[in-house]
Each structure stands twice: as C-alpha cells, then as structure tokens.
Design an enzyme around this catalytic site. Structure first.
Site, PDB file in Angstrom:
ATOM      1  N   TYR A 148       0.851  -1.193   0.000  1.00  0.00           N
ATOM      2  CA  TYR A 148       0.000   0.000   0.000  1.00  0.00           C
ATOM      3  C   TYR A 148       0.882   1.237   0.000  1.00  0.00           C
ATOM      4  O   TYR A 148       1.946   1.233   0.610  1.00  0.00           O
ATOM      5  CB  TYR A 148      -0.906  -0.001   1.236  1.00  0.00           C
ATOM      6  CG  TYR A 148      -1.919  -1.115   1.185  1.00  0.00           C
ATOM      7  CD1 TYR A 148      -3.219  -0.883   0.745  1.00  0.00           C
ATOM      8  CD2 TYR A 148      -1.561  -2.414   1.528  1.00  0.00           C
ATOM      9  CE1 TYR A 148      -4.148  -1.912   0.670  1.00  0.00           C
ATOM     10  CE2 TYR A 148      -2.483  -3.463   1.450  1.00  0.00           C
ATOM     11  CZ  TYR A 148      -3.772  -3.191   1.020  1.00  0.00           C
ATOM     12  OH  TYR A 148      -4.680  -4.214   0.940  1.00  0.00           O
ATOM     13  N   GLU A 149       0.453   2.295  -0.668  1.00  0.00           N
ATOM     14  CA  GLU A 149       1.324   3.475  -0.741  1.00  0.00           C
ATOM     15  C   GLU A 149       1.548   4.096   0.637  1.00  0.00           C
ATOM     16  O   GLU A 149       2.476   4.860   0.835  1.00  0.00           O
ATOM     17  CB  GLU A 149       0.805   4.520  -1.744  1.00  0.00           C
ATOM     18  CG  GLU A 149      -0.433   5.262  -1.321  1.00  0.00           C
ATOM     19  CD  GLU A 149      -0.968   6.194  -2.425  1.00  0.00           C
ATOM     20  OE1 GLU A 149      -0.497   6.147  -3.559  1.00  0.00           O
ATOM     21  OE2 GLU A 149      -1.891   6.952  -2.114  1.00  0.00           O
ATOM     22  N   SER A 150       0.751   3.705   1.590  1.00  0.00           N
ATOM     23  CA  SER A 150       0.956   4.149   2.969  1.00  0.00           C
ATOM     24  C   SER A 150       2.210   3.547   3.586  1.00  0.00           C
ATOM     25  O   SER A 150       2.675   4.012   4.622  1.00  0.00           O
ATOM     26  CB  SER A 150      -0.250   3.744   3.817  1.00  0.00           C
ATOM     27  OG  SER A 150      -0.420   2.335   3.775  1.00  0.00           O
TER      28      SER A 150
END
Lengths: 254, 294, 294, 254
Positions: free
Chosen positions: A49-51
């Site tokens: 996830y880009e998180s």
C-alpha cells in the site's frame, strides 16, 4: 447465480493477477480483487500500500489505505520516501491499480479537475500516488464503470498518463512501465492496442451487447479482431466476496 | 498545547501537520483554529478533515497538497467550495503528486534546494504548477523531474511516545514525519504518552525524530482523534463517514466548529464532549523485544 | 553459502558487502575467496579486514571506497601494498568520502542516475575522481556536487534474522544496508537466525529489507565474526588489533588465509577452528515490545 | 601533578565544548574529550557518531565509532543516509572533531596520501566523513601533535578543507560551517585568524616555550597579539581520564 456489476469487476480484476506478483493496492475494489486473488489462484501475491505497509494480511476489511489493520501482521512498514523511491521508482511494483473520474481513448486518467484547472467545475482529489504509479508500475489495471462522462475522447486533465499524451508515446517520454494495459469496466474489458496506444474492446461480459458498451464510451470504440470470453463469477468467488471479504457490502453495493 | 501553538505558530507561517491517515494531530489543528491564526500556508500530502476544518475556519491562505479527499468516505467540501468558488475561498493551490510532496520534504530535510525524481512526464501537473521543473543528469544526459525543497516554518508531528526532550518514537505507518521534522524551522511533537528517557534509550532503533530537532513537547492523549494511533486507539471511521454530511453544509460545519473547537477550552474538553471514545481503544498485540546486548 | 555465492557472485562482478563495523559478512567474503572469484570490483565505505583479505587473495581488480583503515587498530596492509606498489596490486581505486558513497547507494536504490549533495568544494577529491561532478539547481542557481548511482551486481547483507523469503530484520547500527540492497541487481541475505515468518510479522517496523528484494537467504551463525552482531556477539577486537601484524607480513597473511579460509570447507569449519568464540557471546539487554493492536 | 601530552590534549579539547552542544565525535582523544566534558562542565552534551548512534552513553570505552556500546542505551540509531543528509548537511552538528596526518597553514587537512595521489609514498585511509564534517559542522576542532611532517606549509592533498584552498576562501566556495577554528596540539593551541585564514598560535601550554612550537610547524608561525593562558589539567580531570574514561590507557598512552 446472479451477481452485481461490482462483483463482476472485482472478479475480473482478480483474475488479472498472477501468483507471486508484487501489487500496489488501492482501497475498495482493487483491495477486494487482490484479496480474492490471494484466496483463490494467487496465494503468494504480495500486497503493498502506498501508505507503507508491505505484505499486508489485514484481519478486517481496510477502510483506507492507511488502515491500522494493514500494519498489524505485515512484513514491513516503509516510510513513504522508501515507498516511492526504493519500491515504486526502483521498478519493484509489477501491477498497479488505478481508478478515475475520466479515462480517455488513450488510457489517460483524470483525477484532478472537471473543467478548467484554474476554475474547475468539479474539483477532484488530485493525483495522490496515481501519477507515479501510472509511470512506474510495470503494468497497471484501471477499474471504472462505463459512461460517456467517465470515458471521454480526451480527459480534461492528464493526472496519470496512458499510452499517448498530446501525441507523444510512453517510450518517447521515458516512462519505465507499460501503463494501463487493461481497463476493467462494468460491461466488458478494454485493452490497449500496442501500436496506436488506443483502448479497444477486448471482451464483453456474459449477456452484454456491444452497443451497451459503445453507449458508455465517448469515442468510436473499436473492437479487437477476436473478443475474449469471460466467465461469470464462480460460486466460490461470490462466496468469498460476499461472506468473507466484504460481508457488510461496503464496496460491493451496486 | 496552547503555549506551544502560541509560541511556534504565527500568522502567515508555512505549516505542516503530517501523518498519513495515522497520527494526524487534530489536537494541534483545533488549537490553531481556536487561536484564530490567519494567512497560513497549509502543507500536507492529504489535507484530510483537519485541513478541511482549518480552511473552513479561515486559517488558510494557500494549500500545498497532493490528494484532497476524505479517505474512503468522500470529499472535503470546505476545500471544494473554496476551489470551485462556491462560497468559499479564495484559496491558492500548489499541487503535486504524493511522490512530489515526499521529495520536497526529502530535499528540505537534507537542506538541499531541490530533489530529483523520475516523474510527471506526460502529465498535466507541470503545466498547472511551474515549480515542477527538470534537470539534466551530468552522467547520462537524461532529463529528470525536480521539485523545490519544502522548509516549513513549523511542523507538528503526533507520536505514540516521547521523552521530555522530544526524542519521539513512532511505530505503524511512518509517513513523511521524519522528513517533515528535519525540514522544518520549528517542530512541535505531540504525544499520547510522555515516557521516561530510559524507555527511549531501551529501544533506540524505534526513535524516528531526535530531541535535538524538537522545540516543544506536548502531551495530549487522544490528540489524533478521529485519526488513529497504532497501539492506542483505532480510527473513528464513523466520524470520517459522517464528515461528508457536515462539511457539505457550511452551516453544519460552522456548528461543528462552534461545538467541538471554539466551544471547548482544550483537548481535554474535546475528549469529554466526544463521549465514549473507549470504544476505539486498541486491543493488545504486543510484539516481542530484541536484544541490544553485546 | 556455497550455493549462494556460486549462483550469484561471478568473476568480474561489482560486489558490495556492506555493514558499518556492525554485521560485516566475513562468511561471504571467505566463501568468495575459497571459490577464487577474480576481477571483482569491490565496493564498501570501509574496506575493513574483509576486503583486505579479498585483495590479498587476488579477488579484486578495483576498489571503490571512502575510508580504508583498520578501525581503531591501524592499516590495511594488503590494500596499502597494492596502492603503494610495494609488492601488491595493481589495484584500481575509485575514491569518495562516506557521504559520497552513501549518496551513490541512495541513487542506486532510487534508480536515479545520480544523487545531489553539498560537498567537495575546496577538496582535492574531484580532481582525483572525475566521477564527482556538479549540477546547477533549477531554482536557486546554486552549484552542488553530484555522484553517480552505484548499482552493484550483487550485494551481501548480514542480518540478525530473516524468514525463509528473506524479509530481514536488523537492529543496532543500520549503515547503508537498505540502500545497498535496493540498489543491487541480486541480493544475498545472510542471517544469524532463520525465524518463522510470524516473528517478522510480529514487529514489521523492524524489517529493513523486504524479501521481494532478496535472491538468496543463507543461515550462518557467527557469520559476521570478527565483526559483531548486536544482541548475538561482540566484536572480536583482539583479532582486529592482531590483524595489523598479520597483514603487515604477506607470508603471515598467506598463512592466515591458508588456515582459516582455504583450509576450512565452510563457516562451520571456521567457527570450530576459531576455538572459544563463546567469550564474545552477547549479554542480555532485551527491550520491551510495543503494541501493534488497533 | 604530572600529566602526559595526550592527557593535556584531551583536557584542552574538552574545555572547547559548551554544555548542550551537538558534537560529531571521533574515536580516541575526541571521544575522551567529549566524555570528559560530559562528566565535568557539559553534562548535556549530545554525542553523535557517524555510524548513526545519537545521544550515546557508552558503558565501556568504545574501540571504534561503530562499537555496540554506542548503540545500547542511546537515544536513536540513524541509518547513514540520515546521518549525512538530515543531521550533518542539515546543519544540526555544532562541533566536529578532525585529526589528520597533515594540517597546513590554512587549516587544510590531509588524510588521503603522502606524496602523489596516483603513486603515493604512504597511502592513508582517506576521507571517511571528514570532508563533509569539515564543510558542514558549524565549527571544527582539529587535534594533532606538532611536527614539521605533520604541519607542512601546504598539505599534499586536501581531504578536509580549512580556510583557504588554493587561494579561495570558505565563503566564496559556499561552505556552511566555519571550519577548523582551533587546532589542539601537544604544546599549545592554534587558532584561525579570520581575515587571512591562517593558523596563529593563540596559547602555549604551561612550561612550553614558543620555540618548541615553532620547531614543530613547517611555516613561519605567527602569534596572536595576546596569548591565552591555559590551565593544566585539574586533579579531577586527570582522575576522570585515568580511572573512569580510559583506565587501560588505550588512547592516553603517551
């Protein structure tokens, strides 16, 4: 067995994923598609996830890409500088998912504004990581429901580049990834024609007529010489989606 | 918090409150609203509800950002009204992608004037933002994108814990907090728990921001609500979903600010007024320690 | 280790074995010597004893480095003989400062062709190394230094623990291992302990290198000796001090390699021949865990 | 009470440090000086090692800048990319220590080669972090024993820039830090003369004659108008050095 367009889209997107691939996941249908693939044919799919959560195995349906359930029990948490530099720009992401308010004939996606940038009719959220996912992921899959508004001949603003941008191709512009090779819609699948960079219809869902698709596209949509056949969701796929992955129908409503 | 904001956040400042979904310091945002700061340049990858509230309250002159939505729930309507000129604004925009914002803070933290990235070719972002430029590699001749450093006047970071000197430990999602803190002229660290320095020294690899970069430490339990703090409390997703309705209606938004921001003296007042936050209290998933012996 | 080196380290390769004092993988260096690899370009900030041994054994064509000494104990004499043309060499050099080497690996990890830093003005390093160049900032016009990306063919990283897929956790000094691994075409992770993936997943913030970047995992307890592994064993400082005498005398160095490298089949053989390594066993300073619950 | 030159150097270097400063520490005398300062007038001195240990409080005498005792009980461990970018280049380091085989009239330091770079007489270790410490630390203190070999008129190779490099000054070259403002030797202290960038004698140790210093410097050393007085080590300083900080005399031998 009946099924909704959203269910079909999740199933078709899931089938696009190969076991062991490294996927940059978004929330909603892409997340459901990835977890459906993991539960069926691709148990070794690696979700990023880009998180910053790498190898997430959430114990609940995440409501955002920064959900705490994506961290707990994951393989690694990266700061976002590492996510974008060491994972995405480095070329480690094999598949990225994109959605958007507008997708055009050449696969360009707009998530920035409807209308003029300086005085927009509708202000959309903007790029987030979509611009760089579209540029760097080895390939991307877009998911969007057909409508003339959503599929114009040319987007108002290119947030995420497709295959031809103002007449120039990806290679010419130095983009590492292959871009949006497929667009999964609610009525069929569009695929890029390599030479022209144009999206063509490559498959119709069971029971859908060609004219229904054409009615939802703002340019004279061409068809690939031979259309692929797409099987409807299996009972197992529907069971997983409805009972395990999204029992509250957060993302499978329609 | 009152003293920290009074001392370190001034009218006209460039302000960063970072935290990607995780550890967004609403406590600081509310205090800035209460102290009626004006003409701020607000920077964040995801403006989120906190900047929507600050925009609605009239704190912002300009927004520097990369994704302005309500994650998983809808729009930021105060932001949209300002940009769409439907009763809000004016609000100046400076827009990047996430990678661009991250790169700006990397440059700021390294005290370089710019950062290089392979990005933006084929997009309309450079046309919309002249600060996105290019540079030629002195080795290969390739043309690459650049963004200018972002060096905020003040950065506010919420952390799970810190000692009195501001040595701050964060786990779970890390976002760009480290880069934002090092890029900033002044740094306020807000924590769920103030701990003895021996706790920090017990696990030094867990420290994300050293005290030498921190100007003020504020203890504010539940300070990130309705955002979350891993190991302390979950995100208040109902509030995020409910924001759609509040922020869509300027009057409802104003009532919200009156009740929950202007109408309480501080975070303790906010927490009391929120009622049952205990429903969000984190379960226990404590990891094992590692051996620092030699 | 035998299979990993055979598969991933080839004659002529550019090789990085990183670890700043901490976690230097002597086990891998010795196996490369045993397999008589030739014409390697060896890169490390601090060549340390391991590259001194590899240079003496004839593995190296070129050295890329920033500080070539025996930390706290003296010189690397095989290196010096080669450079001073006193019976060693020839050995090509490419020399940076620490920051330059770090920056080269940062660029490599980010897959950019160069990295920008504020460095080298007034020094003679750019004259000695034409790869140190300059670039003009597209915003301020300032002239800054650049170094080219370093993208090794293979990087070897020693870690305290990893799972079978190579998800590797390191604590204590982190050096530039993360950057080196991401910069490299192939990566070998060598660990003190292979652990169940649940251990890694129990504390994901501790993971430095993800398995997706790793090509081989080798379990080799004491694999960093005479360097150290925090929480496992201390540095064998006597050996470092004693190296001064061994490496000063080419015959003594040859005897050392015969006995401890060529003369043993693998790391187990080395450990047995070392005798009492237990004196270096780490004491216990286990930190407390943190809560990943939500 | 008698004391060795090494002890005097450690004491003089320690007195250069102010409480609360952030110091980039080397091993050996700089480390002893810092810990002596912490034990006397500067308890809040913050020690950072280029290995990444921040706020180290080692329970034993570290034998290298990467000693595990620098990590255990420290405030933070930074990767080296952060050490050089976020701490040093960022301007957070107030004092850096440098040593070197050669220091010249303008404070330039050579730790690279004696003789020609391509065919050196003696190959030294090289820069390590010294080049960037000399450029970025707000000020640096050099420590070196006087000898004509060690203090030539001009160094063979400028590893760490001083105050004038081939005729050009620090400001002209864009260096953020003030450079080596003091050189602590075994017989006295040299300080930079701001306008000329030249090192002048600023203090003699008790009992040392000016000629002894001049004999160890390879250029016509000038003296500051008024020399500072430097007190000999106190009993407490010597006790700390000998009994607490380096009881095995690893770095205090001579």
């Amino acid at each position: 067995m009946t099924y909704s367009p959203a269910e079909m889209m999740a199933v078709v997107a899931a089938r696009e994923l190969r076991d062991g691939e490294v996927v940059f996941v978004g929330i909603g249908l892409p997340n459901l598609a990835c977890n459906l693939a993991r539960a069926t044919h691709a148990p070794r799919l690696l979700l990023i996830y880009e998180s910053g959560a790498v190898g997430a195995e959430p114990e609940r349906l995440p409501v955002s890409i920064g959900d705490p359930s994506l961290v707990t029990g994951s393989l690694m948490v990266s700061g976002m500088a590492d996510v974008f530099q060491c994972l995405l720009q480095n070329g480690r992401i094999e598949v990225g998912f994109l959605g958007g308010a507008q997708i055009d004939r050449y696969g360009n996606i707009n998530t920035t504004v409807v209308g003029d940038y300086a005085r927009p009719t509708v202000r959309l959220p903007g790029s987030g990581g979509a611009a760089e996912i579209a540029i760097h992921a080895r390939r991307t899959v877009a998911i969007s429901r057909l409508s003339r508004r959503a599929f114009p001949e040319a987007v108002d603003f290119i947030t995420s580049p497709g295959h031809r941008m103002r007449g120039r191709g990806r290679r010419e512009l130095g983009m590492p990834g292959a871009g949006p090779v497929k667009v999964v819609t609610d009525k069929g699948v569009l695929e890029v024609e390599p030479d022209s960079g144009e999206l063509l219809l490559s498959a119709l869902y069971p029971g859908v007529a060609l004219e229904e698709v054409r009615a939802g596209v703002g340019w004279p949509l061409r068809c690939r010489a031979a259309l692929d056949t797409i099987d409807p969701p299996t009972a197992r796929e529907l069971h997983l989606l409805r009972e395990v992955l999204d029992p509250q129908r957060l993302f499978l409503k329609a | 918090m009152r003293e920290a904001v009074a001392a370190h956040v001034h009218d006209g400042d460039t302000v960063v409150i970072e935290g990607f979904t995780h550890l967004i310091c609403f406590a600081a945002g509310h205090e800035i609203i209460r102290q009626r700061r004006r003409e701020l340049t607000l920077c964040r990858l995801t403006p989120d509800l906190i900047y929507d509230q600050m925009i609605a309250a009239g704190c912002a002159r300009k927004l520097v950002f990369s994704w302005a939505g309500n994650p998983g729930a809808g729009s930021l309507h105060a932001f949209r009204r300002a940009v769409e000129r439907k009763g809000g604004g004016p609000l100046e925009l400076e827009e990047y992608s996430h990678f661009g914002m991250v790169a700006r803070l990397c440059a700021g933290a390294a005290r370089l004037p710019f950062w290089t990235l392979r990005d933006y070719m084929g997009t309309d972002l450079p046309a919309a933002n002249p600060s996105i430029r290019t540079i030629e590699c002195p080795y290969t001749g390739e043309v690459l994108a650049t963004v200018p450093a972002l060096n905020p006047d003040v950065t506010i970071v919420h952390a799970q814990r810190a000692d009195a000197e501001g040595n701050a430990q964060i786990w779970g999602l890390l976002g760009v907090q480290k880069e934002a803190a090092f890029a900033s002229r002044r740094v306020i660290v807000v924590v769920e728990e103030l701990v003895d320095q021996s706790v920090i020294r017990g696990d030094p690899n867990r420290t994300l921001i050293p005290g030498l970069a921190v100007d003020a430490v504020v203890v504010e339990p539940w300070g990130a609500h309705p955002s979350y703090a891993q190991g302390y409390y979950d995100r208040d997703n109902e509030f995020y979903v409910g924001w759609e309705e509040i922020s869509r209606d300027p009057a409802a938004l104003e009532r919200y600010l009156e009740a929950m921001v202007y109408g309480v003296p501080d975070r303790t007042g906010y927490v009391e007024k929120c009622g049952d936050l205990e429903r969000l209290r984190a379960g226990s998933r404590v990891c094992a320690g590692v051996n620092y012996g030699y």
